[in-house]
Design a protein around this motif. Structure first.
Motif: not given
Length: 127
Positions: A54, A75-76, A79, A82-83, A56
């Motif tokens: 991803y 949080s992933m 994220s 949203q991505r 990270e």
């Protein structure tokens, strides 16, 4: 001798799903059995590998063992939503990562495979 002027260069092809939903449900492990087996037998390795794919830090998911609600996985998921423009909310992300931790990582891995969007990291230095 005639010369040809190149007007445009070939560009990489990106496959983007037009949906605002996850490409698979949280328990659709049969869609990618090898990935789910890897997650079942060695979840820390699978989570670290998925995190690296991803974009990270490789060892970031190892910090999840210190919290009641796994903050890194949650949080992933946020994220990734949203991505890729996936509908949802943090409450659902929290529930999925708390009650279905390994299934959540499998769903994120399947989503990255189905979206096939290359990750481009840009390093900007402001001086």
């Amino acid at each position: 001798m005639s010369s040809k002027m190149v007007v445009s260069q070939p560009q990489p092809v990106m496959h983007v799903l037009g949906s605002d939903e996850w490409s698979s449900r949280i328990c659709d492990c049969c869609q990618d059995v090898p990935e789910c087996c890897c997650a079942f037998w060695c979840l820390p390795c699978f989570a670290c590998r998925t995190s690296k794919k991803y974009g990270e830090c490789l060892c970031l998911p190892l910090l999840d063992i210190f919290g009641f609600i796994p903050p890194i996985a949650m949080s992933m998921r946020v994220s990734m939503r949203q991505r890729y423009g996936i509908r949802g909310n943090m409450c659902r992300d929290c529930l999925f990562t708390f009650f279905c931790y390994s299934c959540s990582w499998c769903q994120m891995s399947r989503e990255m495979k189905s979206r096939q969007i290359p990750i481009v990291l840009v390093n900007s230095n402001y001086r």
